[in-house]
Design an enzyme around this catalytic site. Structure first.
Site, PDB file in Angstrom:
ATOM      1  N   GLY A 140      42.374  36.624   4.358  1.00 21.73           N
ATOM      2  CA  GLY A 140      41.258  37.169   5.227  1.00 21.73           C
ATOM      3  C   GLY A 140      40.752  35.931   6.292  1.00 21.73           C
ATOM      4  O   GLY A 140      41.881  35.017   6.442  1.00 21.73           O
ATOM      5  N   GLY A 141      39.538  36.074   6.710  1.00 16.18           N
ATOM      6  CA  GLY A 141      39.091  35.064   7.596  1.00 16.18           C
ATOM      7  C   GLY A 141      39.005  33.666   7.046  1.00 16.18           C
ATOM      8  O   GLY A 141      38.995  32.722   7.681  1.00 16.18           O
ATOM      9  N   GLY A 159      61.817  19.726  34.926  1.00 16.28           N
ATOM     10  CA  GLY A 159      60.487  19.572  34.672  1.00 16.28           C
ATOM     11  C   GLY A 159      60.420  19.122  33.210  1.00 16.28           C
ATOM     12  O   GLY A 159      59.466  18.452  32.614  1.00 16.28           O
ATOM     13  N   ALA A 160      61.091  19.161  32.330  1.00 18.91           N
ATOM     14  CA  ALA A 160      61.447  18.548  30.902  1.00 18.91           C
ATOM     15  C   ALA A 160      61.383  16.903  31.102  1.00 18.91           C
ATOM     16  O   ALA A 160      60.763  16.507  30.162  1.00 18.91           O
ATOM     17  CB  ALA A 160      62.528  18.919  30.211  1.00 18.91           C
TER      18      ALA A 160
HETATM   19  C1  HXC Z   1      34.816  38.154  -6.223  1.00 18.81           C
HETATM   20  C2  HXC Z   1      36.913  37.564  -7.154  1.00 18.81           C
HETATM   21  C3  HXC Z   1      37.361  37.606  -5.695  1.00 18.81           C
HETATM   22  C4  HXC Z   1      36.397  37.885  -4.569  1.00 18.81           C
HETATM   23  C5  HXC Z   1      39.007  37.371  -6.733  1.00 18.81           C
HETATM   24  N1  HXC Z   1      37.718  37.488  -7.653  1.00 18.81           N
HETATM   25  N2  HXC Z   1      38.608  37.526  -5.647  1.00 18.81           N
HETATM   26  N3  HXC Z   1      35.635  37.786  -7.101  1.00 18.81           N
HETATM   27  N4  HXC Z   1      35.271  38.044  -4.916  1.00 18.81           N
HETATM   28  N5  HXC Z   1      36.978  37.945  -3.366  1.00 18.81           N
HETATM   29  C6  HXC Z   1      37.994  37.277  -9.065  1.00 18.81           C
HETATM   30  C7  HXC Z   1      38.400  38.625 -10.003  1.00 18.81           C
HETATM   31  O1  HXC Z   1      37.415  39.624 -10.139  1.00 18.81           O
HETATM   32  C8  HXC Z   1      38.646  37.861 -11.127  1.00 18.81           C
HETATM   33  O2  HXC Z   1      37.350  38.099 -11.950  1.00 18.81           O
HETATM   34  C9  HXC Z   1      39.199  36.673 -11.050  1.00 18.81           C
HETATM   35  O3  HXC Z   1      38.461  36.273  -9.582  1.00 18.81           O
HETATM   36  C10 HXC Z   1      40.478  36.190 -10.767  1.00 18.81           C
HETATM   37  O4  HXC Z   1      41.155  37.126  -9.819  1.00 18.81           O
HETATM   38  P1  HXC Z   1      42.415  38.215 -10.244  1.00 18.81           P
HETATM   39  O5  HXC Z   1      42.423  39.175  -9.414  1.00 18.81           O
HETATM   40  O6  HXC Z   1      42.319  38.322 -11.995  1.00 18.81           O
HETATM   41  O7  HXC Z   1      43.779  37.057 -10.261  1.00 18.81           O
HETATM   42  P2  HXC Z   1      44.939  37.482  -9.430  1.00 18.81           P
HETATM   43  O8  HXC Z   1      45.513  38.329 -10.432  1.00 18.81           O
HETATM   44  O9  HXC Z   1      45.681  36.075  -9.639  1.00 18.81           O
HETATM   45  O10 HXC Z   1      44.777  37.682  -7.900  1.00 18.81           O
HETATM   46  C11 HXC Z   1      44.132  36.963  -7.126  1.00 18.81           C
HETATM   47  C12 HXC Z   1      43.742  37.685  -5.812  1.00 18.81           C
HETATM   48  C13 HXC Z   1      43.119  39.006  -6.012  1.00 18.81           C
HETATM   49  C14 HXC Z   1      45.188  37.960  -5.005  1.00 18.81           C
HETATM   50  C15 HXC Z   1      43.318  36.849  -4.873  1.00 18.81           C
HETATM   51  O11 HXC Z   1      41.945  38.417  -6.918  1.00 18.81           O
HETATM   52  C16 HXC Z   1      42.511  39.668  -4.842  1.00 18.81           C
HETATM   53  O12 HXC Z   1      42.982  40.132  -4.041  1.00 18.81           O
HETATM   54  N6  HXC Z   1      41.201  39.275  -4.824  1.00 18.81           N
HETATM   55  C17 HXC Z   1      40.623  39.894  -3.448  1.00 18.81           C
HETATM   56  C18 HXC Z   1      40.818  39.274  -2.096  1.00 18.81           C
HETATM   57  C19 HXC Z   1      40.128  39.868  -1.117  1.00 18.81           C
HETATM   58  O13 HXC Z   1      40.268  40.695  -0.338  1.00 18.81           O
HETATM   59  N7  HXC Z   1      39.305  38.921  -0.736  1.00 18.81           N
HETATM   60  C20 HXC Z   1      38.359  39.257   0.550  1.00 18.81           C
HETATM   61  C21 HXC Z   1      39.140  38.695   1.842  1.00 18.81           C
HETATM   62  S1  HXC Z   1      38.461  39.150   3.237  1.00 18.81           S
HETATM   63  P3  HXC Z   1      37.721  38.115 -13.585  1.00 18.81           P
HETATM   64  O14 HXC Z   1      36.135  37.907 -13.884  1.00 18.81           O
HETATM   65  O15 HXC Z   1      38.285  39.616 -13.561  1.00 18.81           O
HETATM   66  O16 HXC Z   1      38.449  37.163 -14.071  1.00 18.81           O
HETATM   67  C22 HXC Z   1      37.540  37.630   3.281  1.00 18.81           C
HETATM   68  C23 HXC Z   1      36.732  37.556   4.660  1.00 18.81           C
HETATM   69  C24 HXC Z   1      36.392  36.331   4.830  1.00 18.81           C
HETATM   70  O17 HXC Z   1      37.718  36.716   2.693  1.00 18.81           O
HETATM   71  C25 HXC Z   1      36.190  36.494   6.313  1.00 18.81           C
HETATM   72  C26 HXC Z   1      35.632  34.925   7.080  1.00 18.81           C
HETATM   73  C27 HXC Z   1      35.286  34.954   8.445  1.00 18.81           C
END
Ligand code: HXC
Length: 525
Positions: free
Chosen positions: A179-180, A414-415
């Protein structure tokens, strides 16, 4: 005999509580999650910092910070430190500021308080004039915190921007970065990725599938190999975390603390006056034959040591750090062994960013030229080779650090201008006797100049071509026309390149050049 235990004093109890809280904070998300992290072949945030920083040098801040979110049951989930370890320490005795996201706490996701912790060390690094290293391992914005997490990212990005060109900023991607969140590493000077365990993308495979229908794995979409070889987003790619951390330490060794200081000198046993006879034999007699520029770089830098940046991306140009006579230099070199060393869009972008980094941080530039020109064709024109080539031209032209250039063979059109020529305020420009400095190569030139004659008399075309080619080569396929005009300061024997370059750098040590006052430049982006 019975042992009598004295009751704990109030102060001892308070100290015990501190010790307990510290121990609990050091466990992050707990034993189970640490095991899960290890099972993925990854270290924890603290283990990484333990290896990155000199033993015993880490000073941790904000160990007890907790998030303030109460939605989605978050008020019942608190971990001291809130998923990031921050502080300062030393690398080879020099201070650096660090943050390391802790995937064992909510997947290292970014809360408002995590952002505050990161911003605090960023501010401290900027105030102290010390590099900032971020170890990223995060699921992105903490979903439960919504817009507060987004605000946190923006606070970090703004600091990345304000620190740019003031302190070196380095990002290591040690896990997910999606993401961001990818934009903080993209704003920093160098991004390092670890093969197989790290990935960076704006949208993950599931979203890609639903939006475009494309099926792609995480690795194919944003793994270390993709960003090292295809996109150029990653400057370094490491086989594992230990190698990644060793690369971070090595990189810091070439850099100054900030834009007002110089990179540390590294004493060497390698004599400055070392001559390399083999260099006299490097250039093949056939101008269309390739040779490997790495051999030339290795034989002129101290101890043959070269830290290459973006090794797998745009391999037709080589950029990286070395020491010469004990001082850090940035090397930029065309690579005749890949695409004949031609400048294309990616090579121009790669070298431009590197030149600008070196200029911002007082690292002299040593440029080794063997370039047949810019790559032609629709693909390059449609991709804006004009704008991208101009980036490198701009970067060299504005750079005020000492610039020493050696033309080994071709330097055409140019290079020739772009590759740190004299008129772009090149300080010392040397050429080997094999240099060919001209508008273009002999064959192309004759075909343009004598097109009518060659067509008019096909029987004599071959003879005329050979005759005119010899005339052109005598005039231009050498360094002397340029040297006669002072565009080249001296023609040097290849074997003497090391000491001639080091001597030039020594004479340039006091160089000070200013740019006209302006709000900022308008680099062709
Ligand atoms: C809250 C999160 C989290 C998140 C993971 N966790 N991502 N909690 N917010 N963004 C938590 C899970 O719920 C889990 O909690 C623990 O972290 C470990 O995650 P798992 O999924 O069990 O691990 P894994 O299988 O290794 O997968 C990792 C992952 C997946 C691929 C990163 O967790 C995932 O897809 N997370 C969401 C990613 C996402 O969409 N993020 C937002 C992106 S947009 P528990 O308690 O169950 O252990 C963004 C915008 C930013 O970031 C903009 C900035 C300008």
């Amino acid at each position: 005999m019975t042992t009598v235990f004295a009751p704990m004093s109030l102060q001892e109890k308070k100290i015990e509580r501190l010790v307990e809280r510290r121990a609990s904070a050091r466990l992050g998300g707990g034993e189970k999650r640490i095991e899960a992290q290890h099972a993925k072949g990854k270290l924890t945030a603290r283990e990484r910092l333990g290896k990155l920083l000199d033993a015993g040098s880490f000073e941790e801040f904000d160990m007890f910070v907790r998030h303030r979110c109460t939605d989605f049951g978050m008020d019942a989930q608190h971990f001291d430190g809130d998923g990031v370890v921050t502080g300062c320490g030393t690398i080879d005795g020099r201070p650096v500021y660090v943050f390391a996201q802790d995937f064992t706490v909510s997947g290292g996701s970014l809360s408002k308080t995590m952002a505050e912790k990161i911003c605090k060390v960023m501010d401290m690094a900027l105030r102290a004039g010390a590099p900032l290293i971020g170890l990223n391992d995060s699921g992105g914005a903490r979903i439960q915190e919504g817009v507060d997490a987004l605000a946190g990212y923006a606070e970090i990005f703004e600091r990345n921007i304000l620190s740019s060109g003031v302190i070196p900023q380095i990002s290591a991607i040690m896990g997910p970065c999606a993401g961001g969140a990818v934009y903080s590493p993209a704003l920093t000077d160098f991004t390092l990725m670890v093969k197989d365990t790290s990935y960076m993308f704006l949208t993950g495979p599931q979203v890609v599938k639903s939006v475009t229908g494309e099926t792609v794995t995480q690795e194919e979409l944003g793994g270390a190999s993709v960003h090292s070889a295809k996109s150029g987003v990653a400057h370094f790619s490491a086989a594992n975390e230990d190698e990644a951390i060793a690369t971070l330490r090595e990189l810091i060794g070439y850099l100054p603390q900030n834009n007002l200081s110089e990179a540390p000198a590294v004493p060497t046993e390698d004599p400055v006056s070392r001559v390399e006879d083999a260099l006299n034999e490097v250039i093949p007699d056939n101008p269309n034959k390739a040779y490997d520029m790495y051999g030339v770089i290795g034989s002129i830098v101290d101890d043959g040591k070269f830290l290459e940046v973006q090794r797998q991306f745009a391999r037709n140009i080589i950029v990286g750090f070395a020491h010469m006579g004990g001082r850090s230099v940035g090397i930029v070199a065309n690579q005749p062994a890949v695409l004949a060393g031609v400048l294309d869009i990616n090579a121009s972008r790669k070298a431009a960013r590197f030149v600008r980094f070196c200029d911002a941080f007082n690292i002299p530039l040593v440029t080794l030229v063997d370039v047949p020109g810019f790559l032609c064709g629709t693909q390059q024109e449609y991709g804006a080779i004009i704008t991208n080539g101009a980036k490198l031209l701009y970067a060299y032209g504005e750079a005020t650090v000492p610039k020493v250039t050696v033309t080994l063979r071709k330097s055409y059109g140019g290079a020739h201008i772009v590759m740190s020529c004299k008129q772009l305020r090149g300080d010392i420009n040397y050429a080997w006797p094999s240099a060919q400095i001209a508008v273009m190569g002999a064959e192309g030139a004759i075909n343009v100049l004598y097109a009518k004659e060659l067509k008019a008399d096909p029987a004599r075309a071959e003879e005329v071509f050979a005759e005119k080619k010899t005339e052109y080569e005598e005039l231009f396929s050498n360094p002397y026309r340029a040297a006669e005009r002072g565009y080249i300061d001296d023609v040097i024997e290849p074997r003497n390149t090391r000491f001639r370059v080091i001597r030039a750098l020594e004479f340039l040590q006091g160089k000070h050049q200013e740019l006209p006052a302006k709000k900022h430049d308008n680099l062709p982006l």
